[in-house]
Scaffold this motif. Structure first.
Motif, PDB file in Angstrom:
ATOM      1  N   SER A 218     -14.694 -28.747 -47.166  1.00  0.00           N
ATOM      2  CA  SER A 218     -14.201 -28.640 -45.788  1.00  0.00           C
ATOM      3  C   SER A 218     -12.958 -27.747 -45.659  1.00  0.00           C
ATOM      4  CB  SER A 218     -13.918 -30.031 -45.228  1.00  0.00           C
ATOM      5  OG  SER A 218     -13.384 -29.949 -43.937  1.00  0.00           O
ATOM      6  N   PRO A 219     -11.884 -27.983 -46.444  1.00  0.00           N
ATOM      7  CA  PRO A 219     -10.736 -27.074 -46.348  1.00  0.00           C
ATOM      8  C   PRO A 219     -11.045 -25.654 -46.800  1.00  0.00           C
ATOM      9  CG  PRO A 219     -10.410 -28.655 -48.127  1.00  0.00           C
ATOM     10  CD  PRO A 219     -11.601 -29.114 -47.353  1.00  0.00           C
ATOM     11  N   ILE A 220     -11.982 -25.516 -47.740  1.00  0.00           N
ATOM     12  CA  ILE A 220     -12.381 -24.174 -48.180  1.00  0.00           C
ATOM     13  C   ILE A 220     -13.098 -23.446 -47.044  1.00  0.00           C
ATOM     14  CG2 ILE A 220     -13.868 -22.893 -49.769  1.00  0.00           C
ATOM     15  CD1 ILE A 220     -13.260 -25.142 -51.841  1.00  0.00           C
ATOM     16  N   PHE A 221     -14.022 -24.145 -46.361  1.00  0.00           N
ATOM     17  CA  PHE A 221     -14.698 -23.565 -45.196  1.00  0.00           C
ATOM     18  C   PHE A 221     -13.691 -23.217 -44.108  1.00  0.00           C
ATOM     19  CE2 PHE A 221     -18.931 -25.905 -46.129  1.00  0.00           C
ATOM     20  CZ  PHE A 221     -19.344 -24.847 -46.924  1.00  0.00           C
ATOM     21  N   GLY A 222     -12.706 -24.117 -43.895  1.00  0.00           N
ATOM     22  CA  GLY A 222     -11.694 -23.879 -42.869  1.00  0.00           C
ATOM     23  C   GLY A 222     -10.892 -22.618 -43.148  1.00  0.00           C
ATOM     24  N   SER A 223     -10.507 -22.429 -44.400  1.00  0.00           N
ATOM     25  CA  SER A 223      -9.765 -21.222 -44.779  1.00  0.00           C
ATOM     26  C   SER A 223     -10.621 -19.976 -44.595  1.00  0.00           C
ATOM     27  CB  SER A 223      -9.311 -21.327 -46.236  1.00  0.00           C
ATOM     28  OG  SER A 223      -8.421 -22.393 -46.425  1.00  0.00           O
ATOM     29  N   LEU A 224     -11.902 -20.069 -44.978  1.00  0.00           N
ATOM     30  CA  LEU A 224     -12.812 -18.935 -44.847  1.00  0.00           C
ATOM     31  C   LEU A 224     -13.010 -18.549 -43.386  1.00  0.00           C
ATOM     32  CD1 LEU A 224     -14.692 -16.982 -46.351  1.00  0.00           C
ATOM     33  CD2 LEU A 224     -16.506 -18.693 -46.148  1.00  0.00           C
TER      34      LEU A 224
ATOM     35  N   ASN B  26     -32.086 -28.921 -50.273  1.00  0.00           N
ATOM     36  CA  ASN B  26     -32.546 -30.312 -50.268  1.00  0.00           C
ATOM     37  C   ASN B  26     -31.747 -31.091 -49.222  1.00  0.00           C
ATOM     38  OD1 ASN B  26     -30.260 -31.917 -51.474  1.00  0.00           O
ATOM     39  ND2 ASN B  26     -30.603 -30.547 -53.207  1.00  0.00           N
ATOM     40  N   PRO B  27     -32.276 -32.198 -48.692  1.00  0.00           N
ATOM     41  CA  PRO B  27     -31.630 -32.911 -47.580  1.00  0.00           C
ATOM     42  C   PRO B  27     -30.173 -33.285 -47.846  1.00  0.00           C
ATOM     43  CG  PRO B  27     -33.840 -33.743 -47.908  1.00  0.00           C
ATOM     44  CD  PRO B  27     -33.576 -32.801 -49.051  1.00  0.00           C
ATOM     45  N   PHE B  28     -29.875 -33.772 -49.061  1.00  0.00           N
ATOM     46  CA  PHE B  28     -28.507 -34.194 -49.384  1.00  0.00           C
ATOM     47  C   PHE B  28     -27.534 -33.030 -49.209  1.00  0.00           C
ATOM     48  CE2 PHE B  28     -24.971 -34.858 -52.317  1.00  0.00           C
ATOM     49  CZ  PHE B  28     -24.595 -36.168 -52.026  1.00  0.00           C
ATOM     50  N   ASN B  29     -27.853 -31.888 -49.786  1.00  0.00           N
ATOM     51  CA  ASN B  29     -26.978 -30.717 -49.679  1.00  0.00           C
ATOM     52  C   ASN B  29     -26.808 -30.265 -48.239  1.00  0.00           C
ATOM     53  OD1 ASN B  29     -26.523 -30.624 -52.407  1.00  0.00           O
ATOM     54  ND2 ASN B  29     -27.967 -28.972 -52.823  1.00  0.00           N
ATOM     55  N   LEU B  30     -27.897 -30.202 -47.498  1.00  0.00           N
ATOM     56  CA  LEU B  30     -27.836 -29.733 -46.118  1.00  0.00           C
ATOM     57  C   LEU B  30     -26.965 -30.649 -45.264  1.00  0.00           C
ATOM     58  CD1 LEU B  30     -31.518 -28.596 -45.456  1.00  0.00           C
ATOM     59  CD2 LEU B  30     -29.507 -27.155 -45.855  1.00  0.00           C
ATOM     60  N   PHE B  31     -27.111 -31.957 -45.434  1.00  0.00           N
ATOM     61  CA  PHE B  31     -26.317 -32.896 -44.645  1.00  0.00           C
ATOM     62  C   PHE B  31     -24.829 -32.740 -44.929  1.00  0.00           C
ATOM     63  CE2 PHE B  31     -30.178 -35.384 -43.675  1.00  0.00           C
ATOM     64  CZ  PHE B  31     -29.924 -35.674 -42.341  1.00  0.00           C
ATOM     65  N   PHE B  32     -24.466 -32.596 -46.210  1.00  0.00           N
ATOM     66  CA  PHE B  32     -23.034 -32.581 -46.520  1.00  0.00           C
ATOM     67  C   PHE B  32     -22.392 -31.198 -46.444  1.00  0.00           C
ATOM     68  CE2 PHE B  32     -24.244 -36.776 -47.978  1.00  0.00           C
ATOM     69  CZ  PHE B  32     -23.271 -37.501 -47.303  1.00  0.00           C
ATOM     70  N   ILE B  33     -23.179 -30.152 -46.539  1.00  0.00           N
ATOM     71  CA  ILE B  33     -22.655 -28.828 -46.180  1.00  0.00           C
ATOM     72  C   ILE B  33     -22.356 -28.823 -44.678  1.00  0.00           C
ATOM     73  CG2 ILE B  33     -23.242 -26.388 -45.891  1.00  0.00           C
ATOM     74  CD1 ILE B  33     -24.882 -26.581 -48.464  1.00  0.00           C
ATOM     75  N   GLY B  34     -23.285 -29.389 -43.900  1.00  0.00           N
ATOM     76  CA  GLY B  34     -23.071 -29.496 -42.459  1.00  0.00           C
ATOM     77  C   GLY B  34     -21.876 -30.362 -42.124  1.00  0.00           C
ATOM     78  N   ALA B  35     -21.712 -31.486 -42.841  1.00  0.00           N
ATOM     79  CA  ALA B  35     -20.581 -32.378 -42.606  1.00  0.00           C
ATOM     80  C   ALA B  35     -19.256 -31.677 -42.910  1.00  0.00           C
ATOM     81  CB  ALA B  35     -20.721 -33.641 -43.456  1.00  0.00           C
ATOM     82  N   ALA B  36     -19.214 -30.932 -44.018  1.00  0.00           N
ATOM     83  CA  ALA B  36     -17.991 -30.208 -44.385  1.00  0.00           C
ATOM     84  C   ALA B  36     -17.654 -29.142 -43.349  1.00  0.00           C
ATOM     85  CB  ALA B  36     -18.158 -29.572 -45.766  1.00  0.00           C
ATOM     86  N   LEU B  37     -18.676 -28.440 -42.855  1.00  0.00           N
ATOM     87  CA  LEU B  37     -18.457 -27.432 -41.808  1.00  0.00           C
ATOM     88  C   LEU B  37     -17.951 -28.079 -40.526  1.00  0.00           C
ATOM     89  CD1 LEU B  37     -21.435 -24.909 -42.112  1.00  0.00           C
ATOM     90  CD2 LEU B  37     -19.001 -24.316 -42.038  1.00  0.00           C
ATOM     91  N   ALA B  38     -18.594 -29.185 -40.126  1.00  0.00           N
ATOM     92  CA  ALA B  38     -18.195 -29.869 -38.893  1.00  0.00           C
ATOM     93  C   ALA B  38     -16.746 -30.344 -38.980  1.00  0.00           C
ATOM     94  CB  ALA B  38     -19.130 -31.050 -38.626  1.00  0.00           C
ATOM     95  N   TRP B  39     -16.363 -30.908 -40.138  1.00  0.00           N
ATOM     96  CA  TRP B  39     -14.993 -31.402 -40.264  1.00  0.00           C
ATOM     97  C   TRP B  39     -13.984 -30.251 -40.307  1.00  0.00           C
ATOM     98  CZ3 TRP B  39     -13.041 -35.675 -38.888  1.00  0.00           C
ATOM     99  CH2 TRP B  39     -11.715 -35.978 -39.237  1.00  0.00           C
ATOM    100  N   SER B  40     -14.376 -29.125 -40.874  1.00  0.00           N
ATOM    101  CA  SER B  40     -13.468 -27.975 -40.888  1.00  0.00           C
ATOM    102  C   SER B  40     -13.176 -27.518 -39.459  1.00  0.00           C
ATOM    103  CB  SER B  40     -14.054 -26.824 -41.708  1.00  0.00           C
ATOM    104  OG  SER B  40     -15.194 -26.274 -41.090  1.00  0.00           O
ATOM    105  N   PHE B  41     -14.184 -27.600 -38.572  1.00  0.00           N
ATOM    106  CA  PHE B  41     -13.962 -27.236 -37.164  1.00  0.00           C
ATOM    107  C   PHE B  41     -13.061 -28.256 -36.459  1.00  0.00           C
ATOM    108  CE2 PHE B  41     -17.792 -24.499 -37.615  1.00  0.00           C
ATOM    109  CZ  PHE B  41     -17.244 -23.329 -37.101  1.00  0.00           C
ATOM    110  N   VAL B  42     -13.230 -29.544 -36.789  1.00  0.00           N
ATOM    111  CA  VAL B  42     -12.345 -30.574 -36.222  1.00  0.00           C
ATOM    112  C   VAL B  42     -10.899 -30.277 -36.613  1.00  0.00           C
ATOM    113  CG1 VAL B  42     -11.716 -33.023 -36.242  1.00  0.00           C
ATOM    114  CG2 VAL B  42     -14.123 -32.361 -36.190  1.00  0.00           C
TER     115      VAL B  42
END
Length: 302
Positions: A105-111, A150-166
């Motif tokens: 999440s912080p890595i996505f936020g910085s990017l 795979n579903p696990f990766n997609l869900f938590f990549i999405g979660a990390a992106l969503a939290w970076s936007f928050v």
């Protein structure tokens, strides 16, 4: 170190433990109730608990038009994060999920800030981003291109992106942390409210849950969100941004350790390497200071 600093140093360790324990506790919750219902109840309880705190600390309830917009945007991303967070835990280990989300999440936020914010990128920050990308390969267990999806990766990549936007929106809103949390939780709760019409009702849905569920629910809502967040922001105020912020690096480590003891999850070598690389990336992107090099020289050279 002054007594106040010592107190908040210990308090920050406690806050990081509370944030980390929310991962195995959330996994336990998803075994007994629908993710939508858990998210709705969590946001509603957080909102109810923060309201009196705002009165006690005399925090104004007023919002400007721009702050209202930012709060609504953050509420949408916060709800999306929680949806992905709780639903994703049904596909894999809580410890690895915690490491992926709290480090990427912080890595996505910085990017995002560097690409869309027109921010100058130093060599150190470029190195941090490279480390972050490499850590993702290990954390997501990417062996082939198809394994990324795979579903696990997609869900938590999405979660990390969503939290970076928050996180990014929270900086734009310029609100007291409790005030921001209060309104964002309210908006997020409203977004999950339709579940009551679609599901079988709160009473019927929770008929079979046990006492462990309620303990975990209080940890995930009150202790993790209200108590830990309040401690963290006060700790940053007392200890400083860099020293206080550095405690965030403990969360993924604590998440792995607590998931091992609470859920008997044993992290594999790839997860441990990815965790170490991701922590290094976050340090390079957000926490590095030249004084740290001087401190190391004094420690080892004298």
């Amino acid at each position: 170190m002054e007594r106040t600093e010592r107190f908040y140093t210990l308090a920050m360790f406690f806050a990081m433990l509370l944030w980390a324990v929310s991962w195995p506790c959330s996994k336990i919750l998803t075994h007994q109730a629908h993710p939508y219902l858990i998210a709705l109840m969590r946001f509603a309880l957080v909102w109810v608990c923060i309201l009196p705190l705002m009165v006690v600390f005399r925090i104004s309830f007023k919002l400007s038009k721009s702050q209202f917009v930012f709060v609504c945007i953050a509420g949408v991303f916060n709800a999306l994060y929680s949806l992905l967070f709780f639903q994703g835990l049904t596909f894999g280990d809580a410890g690895r999920a915690g490491v992926i989300t709290t480090t990427l999440s912080p890595i996505f936020g910085s990017l995002i800030s560097m690409v869309f914010g027109g921010v100058y990128v130093s060599v150190r920050e470029k190195l941090g981003l490279v480390l972050g990308l490499v850590s993702g390969v290990f954390l997501l267990h990417i062996e082939t291109l198809s394994s990324l999806f795979n579903p696990f990766n997609l869900f938590f990549i999405g979660a990390a992106l969503a939290w970076s936007f928050v996180t990014l929106v929270s900086k734009k809103a310029l609100l007291h942390p409790l005030k921001f949390n209060c309104y964002v939780s309210f908006v997020s709760a409203l977004l999950f409210l339709p579940y009551l019409a679609l599901g079988e009702g709160i009473g019927e849905s929770l008929k079979a849950v046990d006492s462990v569920f309620w303990v975990c629910f209080l940890v995930v809502s009150i202790l993790s969100v209200v108590v830990a967040t309040s401690i963290f922001y006060k700790g940053v105020e007392v200890l400083g941004v860099h020293k206080g912020g550095s405690f965030l690096l403990l969360v993924p480590v604590f998440a792995l350790v607590l998931s091992f003891f609470m859920l008997d999850e044993s992290p594999d070598v790839r997860t441990l390497i990815g965790c170490a690389l991701a922590i290094s990336a976050i340090y390079m992107l957000s926490l590095y200071e030249i004084s740290h090099i001087r401190w190391l020289k004094r420690l080892f050279v004298g």
